[in-house]
Structures are given as C-alpha cells and as structure tokens.
Design an enzyme around this catalytic site. Structure first.
Site, short mmCIF file in Angstrom:
data_model
loop_
_atom_site.label_atom_id
_atom_site.label_comp_id
_atom_site.label_asym_id
_atom_site.label_seq_id
_atom_site.Cartn_x
_atom_site.Cartn_y
_atom_site.Cartn_z
N GLU A 37 -9.40 6.66 10.05
CA GLU A 37 -10.26 6.30 9.00
C GLU A 37 -11.67 6.33 9.49
O GLU A 37 -12.08 5.43 10.15
CB GLU A 37 -9.54 4.94 8.68
N ASP A 91 -5.37 -3.30 8.70
CA ASP A 91 -5.62 -4.49 7.60
C ASP A 91 -5.09 -3.66 6.25
O ASP A 91 -4.55 -2.60 6.18
CB ASP A 91 -7.08 -4.57 7.66
N ASP A 126 -6.71 -2.28 3.84
CA ASP A 126 -7.27 -0.89 3.38
C ASP A 126 -6.70 0.12 4.24
O ASP A 126 -6.35 1.21 3.90
CB ASP A 126 -8.72 -0.94 3.75
N ASP A 155 -6.79 1.39 10.20
CA ASP A 155 -6.82 -0.01 10.75
C ASP A 155 -5.60 -0.89 10.51
O ASP A 155 -4.94 -0.49 9.49
CB ASP A 155 -8.14 -0.35 10.10
#
Ligand code: 0RA
Length: 660
Positions: free
Chosen positions: A445, A520, A522, A518
């Site tokens: 990402e 998280d 997102d 990541d």
C-alpha cells in the site's frame, strides 16, 4: 438387552480389565473436554462457518444413513430460539450396550467420545476427517443442550445431554409402531458461539444441494417464519428426481451451450458397492465449472474421482477424433476440453478418504479407475449416438487447443526473455530469478511502504509492487472502468498471466502473490478490494491457493534488550503479560503503517520466509454460491445488502476490533 455387535467382541473388550471401568476407559470416555477447550481444532473456529459445521455434521450423518439405503426422508427444522432438529427414518442409532464399554449404550459412546462413529458399522461412518465427519460427539460437546430420540425395534428411546455430558439416563419412552429412525435436536452453546445463530438461507441451500446430490432422499425443510429475511422459504419439500441434471439446468440458465442437451448419466460399480452420477455441458462463452462430490460431500480440490473423469473425457474425445481421422484431436488436453465445461460429478464409494488443507480432496486410489471406466463407456456411446453434437464438441476443443498452442509459442519462454518482451510497470521492483518457481509478488500500500519492502525483501525471489491507496472496487465498477484503471493495469502487467479470455496461468510470472497492507482498517479495506479483484478477475489464482495475506504486526514492545511484536491490541496485552515482568517499563511503539517500520523489522516479522506467517486465501469448499453472494453483498453495488449484513452481524463484533 441383546448385544448386536457380536458377543465375542463384548467380552474381548472387557477381558483383563475386570468388570466396570478401568482407568484407561475413563480416560477415553472423558474425551470431549478438548473440544470445548479448543473448538477450532475440530470445527475450524467459532465463527459462523464453524457454527454451520455443526448443522452440516448432523445432516451429513442422516444423509449417510439415506445414502446407505436405510432412510429416504430427512426433516430439518430450525426454531426461532436457534434449536435445530434433524430427523431421519433410518435404522436408528443402536442403543444396546457398547462392546468396549458395556456399561454404556452405543448411543452414549457415539455422542460422548471422539471419532467413535466409525467403529460401529465400518461403513458409512468414517466418511472423512478434519472439518466434516468430525462426529456427532463434537456437535454434542458444543451444544448447550442436545436431545436425542431413537425409534428402533418398536421402541422409542430418549436421552438428553448438556455441553457433551448426559443429564438423563437412556430412557425407554414407550413403544412405537411404524416409526424408525434418529432425531437429534440441539442448540449450539452461546458460551462457544456467542450470539451467532444459524442462518436459514445457508441451511436451506445446504439441504437443497444434498437433495440434488442424492435423488433417493426427500428433505423436508422448515424454519420459523420470523427468521426469514430473504427469499428462503419457511417450508419446502426438497426432492429432485432429475438429480444433478436439475441442478445443472438451474446453474447455466440462459447461457448458450455447445451441445443441445447435457451429457448426464449414472453408473454403478458393483465391485465397490458404489456409483457415479454426472451431468455435463459446455458453455460457449465464459468460464465453466466442475463441482465434484464424494458421498454428497463437496470436494472443492477435486481428487481421484475428478482425475478419472478428466481421463475418460479426454481419451474419449481423442478416440472419437481418431475415428473421424482428424489429427488435430491428438493435441486436445484435459484443460482444452474442461475449460468451457459446466458440470457436476458425484461419486458414492465405501470409506471415502479426504485430504488437503481443507479436507476437500478425495484420495481413494480406486475411485480414479472406477470413474474413468464407467464414464468412458457412456461418453463413447453418447458421442457415437449423436455425431452432429460430437463434431461440434470436437471442433470446440480443437479450437481451444490451437489457441493454447499459439499462446505457448509466445510464452513458453523463460521469465527473463518474457520480461524483455513484456511491458512491465515502472513501479515494479522485480526479483532476479529466471523462473517463476519459488518467487513472490508483494502488493503493498503506497510508495513509502513499497520503499521499506524493497529494502526488506530477498532480491532473488521477492518482487514488490506498490499500489496507490485504495484500488478500484471491481465488484461495483463497469468493465470499461476496470480496463482503464491504471493500478489494475499495472498489477495485471506485473502478473503477466492476462485476464478474461486472455488469461493463461502458465504465464504467471510469480509463484505466489502476497497482499501486504497495513495492520489497520484502511489496510484491511485495501486487502478486501484486492481479494475481490482476484476472486472476480483471476479466480484461478485463488482456486490454486496462490494468493496470500501477509500478517504485519501493529506494535513493537521493547524492554531490557528484548524486542517483541504484537499483531493487534489483544495480542499486545497478551505479549505484555507473557513476555515482560509486571513492574517492567515497556516501551510500546505503534507502527502507523508499514512505511514507518524499519526494513529490518518488516523483514523479520512479515517477509522472511523462515519467520513470517502467511494466510492463504481459500474459497469455502462447501458452497460456491455462498461465496459469490457474500462478495456481491459486501462489495457490490447494492448498499442495502451491506446494511442488512451489518444489522445481522453487528452484535457479534467486538469493540476492540474497531481501530480508528
Ligand atoms: C451406527 C451404527 C448404525 C447406525 C447408525 C450409527 C446411525 C447413525 C445416525 C446418525 C443420524 N442418523 C443415524 N442413523 C443411524 C447401524 C445400526 C444397525 O446396524 O442397525
């Protein structure tokens, strides 16, 4: 009571152990604690899939009794309070004393010891291992309460259990006329499954597919009307005398086919007390499918029966080509013929064995030849009986073979020379190995994570492609938009295998694809978008198990020279307790993204083959329609389906999983 199991056996079991229990017996009989302690080991988790394994197990047992020819009706009833009842009109689970544990009924042994079923009949009950065929005892262990009724020898027997332990004796509940069979009524334990409940749509589909697979059974489905939120019927009688052909007709509705009517049939293998059934057609455009089953259990990874099926078809078609003196027929492979095939293959054999990561591959060696021989005969007759159709099919397969050969001429080149010809995306940091074998493409990402990954990778075998933020959602975008999307173009170019009609897995430039986003929300969203892309556009890669999710940590905990990583908040708390002293001052750093992680940490935790954990992306074997519906609901164009999913599942979301 009479001992049905062979008198000698009963005595042998007790010999040298005196009367009553020996310590060893008790150890065996206390077998259900591990199931409650680690349900994941037996049913693959404690989520909705796992919950539905319980239902599948109980229904499969009743199906086994039907497939063995002892039952022809199964009733499945779901109550509003999440009690599920499965009743069959089979022989009834034996209630006599068990030969090895003569103080207990066979029924109680079956319901309270692991893997006990197979020891009885030696026939239908050791159908498998792993996620199916785990045994009624696993269901019993994970049920808050389970009530069993057996009608056998004109007598009705009843007994109740709670969390795997009997709470009543086996009772003789009086005499019954004209009734036989087993009824299991149970409620999954909220201590294990929380507030999760059975989904009527899922149970209904499961019952329906069983009825398609075995036309000798009638399944009476009913569920409390208050539970139904979609088009699932509250009541239905499922019985399909047309079997697989009925199913296939529904599955290819509206698609143009190469042959006017499916090739379908049924053949017995008397020598193995089994049989095979199939229904097959070829679709003009688009991807076909081959759903295979053994004893009504889906075999998503195929296996020996599928190998026999492929061999019969290819050899049959080649022989037909030879007869027609068409030399090109010799070049036709199984891929060419099976590419556009849409069909169902179902075998029933004694003692099926399942293997593989998801226990959905049939491994009985004898099945290959049995299926090949039975099908080859039928296929030859079918081709000979309708030459116009046979010629069409031959032409269809030859066209595919020629197309394949044309492509091979372009692509059979090693990776490096292919690379020279190919346009590769500028952002790709490729690996240096010549062949695709053993190589990995990491999708990351953003450029900053891309930079860390480039430093952390093994240059010979690991390539890195940074993607810019959220990729296009392929489940809701038009084909046109998809073709124009730069990120997806880059990804497809890097993979090298093409998409749609031009897809050819042999041109894939890497052995595996690893989605590394990541830790998280997102990151999870991007991973979901990428998985949707692979599922929709490159399903072959998912089916072959080539798509993976990396597992980067979210935290690093350091104190006194010790440095440990944690995946999420819960893991951080666990690690804090387990690895550090209570009064120790621990420095906790939270990685905002992979780009912030020092390359050495990224390597150690996420990329290094020796240390990392990868999750393989797989399709649930039991129900392909379910996967496609679920993806359409969660990723597709209709927000109301997402809304419904959220409403139905919000209660089971744990607050700590939310990460702002
Ligand atoms: C063990 C042995 C026999 C039947 C069964 C189990 C049996 C199990 C289930 C589970 C659901 N329905 C069932 N029906 C039967 C054979 C008994 C005999 O030989 O009579």
């Amino acid at each position: 009571m009479n001992d049905l199991f062979g008198r000698g056996g009963a005595r042998k079991g007790a010999a040298g152990q005196g009367e009553g229990y020996s310590a060893k017996d008790i150890e065996v009989l206390e077998g259900l604690e591990p199931v409650r302690r680690r349900p994941g080991m037996y049913i693959g988790g404690t989520d909705e899939n796992a919950l539905h394994h319980l239902a599948a197990e109980v229904i499969d047992n009743a199906m086994d009794e039907a497939v063995a020819g002892h039952a022809d009706r199964i009733e499945v009833t779901l109550e509003a309070s999440n009690w599920l009842t499965v009743r069959d009109n089979g022989r009834g689970i034996p209630t006599d004393p068990h030969p090895k544990f003569p103080k207990l009924s066979a029924l109680e042994v079956i319901l309270t010891t692991l893997h006990s079923g197979g020891k009885f009949s030696g026939k239908a009950y050791d159908t498998s291992g792993g996620l199916h065929g785990v045994g009624s005892s696993v269901v019993n262990a994970l049920a808050e309460r389970l009530e069993v009724e057996v009608a056998r020898d004109r007598t009705l027997f009843t007994q109740s259990y709670e969390r795997g332990k009997p709470v009543t004796k086996l009772k003789n509940a009086g005499s019954v006329q004209n009734r036989r069979g087993t009824t299991i009524r149970f409620k999954p334990d909220p201590e294990i499954f929380g507030t999760l409940e059975f989904k009527p749509a899922r149970l209904f589909r499961f019952c329906r597919s069983k009825a398609y697979l075995y036309r000798g059974v009638e399944i009476r489905w009913s569920c409390d009307p208050s539970l139904v939120k979609d088009d699932t019927p509250a009541e239905a009688v499922l019985h399909f005398p047309g079997g697989l052909t009925d199913f296939l007709a529904g599955a290819i509705e509206g698609q143009a086919t190469v042959v006017p009517a499916p090739w379908a049939g049924l053949a017995e293998f008397p020598e193995a007390a089994g049989r095979v059934e199939w229904a097959v057609t070829w679709v003009e455009r688009g991807e076909g499918f081959l759903n295979t089953y053994a004893n009504t259990i889906p075999t998503g990874q195929g296996g020996t029966h599928e190998a026999g099926f492929r061999a019969a078809l290819v050899k049959g078609l080649r022989a037909y080509g030879e007869l027609k003196k068409d030399k090109r027929a010799a070049t036709v492979t199984a891929e060419d013929l099976l590419g556009g095939l849409a069909g169902m293959l179902s075998v029933f054999i004694r003692n099926p064995h399942f293997q593989g990561q998801t226990k959905d591959k049939l491994t009985n060696v004898e099945a290959a030849k049995l299926v090949e021989n039975a099908l080859r005969d039928h296929f030859d007759h079918w081709l000979a009986g309708d030459p116009a159709t046979a010629d069409n099919l031959l032409a269809f397969a030859i066209e595919r073979a020629e197309e394949r050969l044309r492509r091979r001429a372009e692509k059979d080149t090693p990776r490096k020379s292919a690379t020279r010809k190919l346009r590769l995306p500028g952002k790709l940091a490729d690996c240096s190995r010549e062949s695709a074998e053993g190589t990995e493409l990491f999708l990351v990402e953003g450029d900053s994570a891309g930079g860390s990954a480039k430093q952390a990778r093994d240059r010979e075998t690991q390539a890195v492609l940074p993607l810019r933020g959220k990729i296009l959602n392929v489940a809701s975008a038009s084909t046109e938009k998809l073709r124009q999307n730069q990120e997806l173009k880059d990804l497809i170019e890097a993979l090298g295998c093409g998409v749609g009609d031009r897809f050819d897995i042999r041109r894939l430039r890497y052995g595996r694809v690893v989605i590394m986003t990541d830790a998280d929300v997102d990151g999870a969203h991007i991973a979901a978008l990428l998985m949707t892309f692979f599922y929709k556009e490159l399903p072959e890669l998912v089916r072959e198990g080539r798509v993976f999710l990396a597992q980067p940590p979210l935290y690093r905990l350091q104190a006194g020279g010790v440095s440990v990583y944690a995946m999420d908040d819960a893991d951080r708390e666990r690690v804090l307790k387990a690895r550090f002293k209570a009064n120790q001052k621990v420095e906790v750093s939270r990685f905002k993204g992979l780009g912030e992680m020092p390359p050495a940490s990224l390597k150690e935790t996420t990329m290094d083959r020796k240390k990392r954990t990868l999750l393989r992306v797989v399709l649930p074997p039991e129900d392909r329609a379910y996967t496609s519906e679920r993806i359409d609901a969660l990723m597709g164009r209709r927000p109301e389906l997402r809304f419904q999913f959220i409403q139905e599942n919000a209660a089971s979301v744990e607050a700590e999983a939310l990460d702002a």
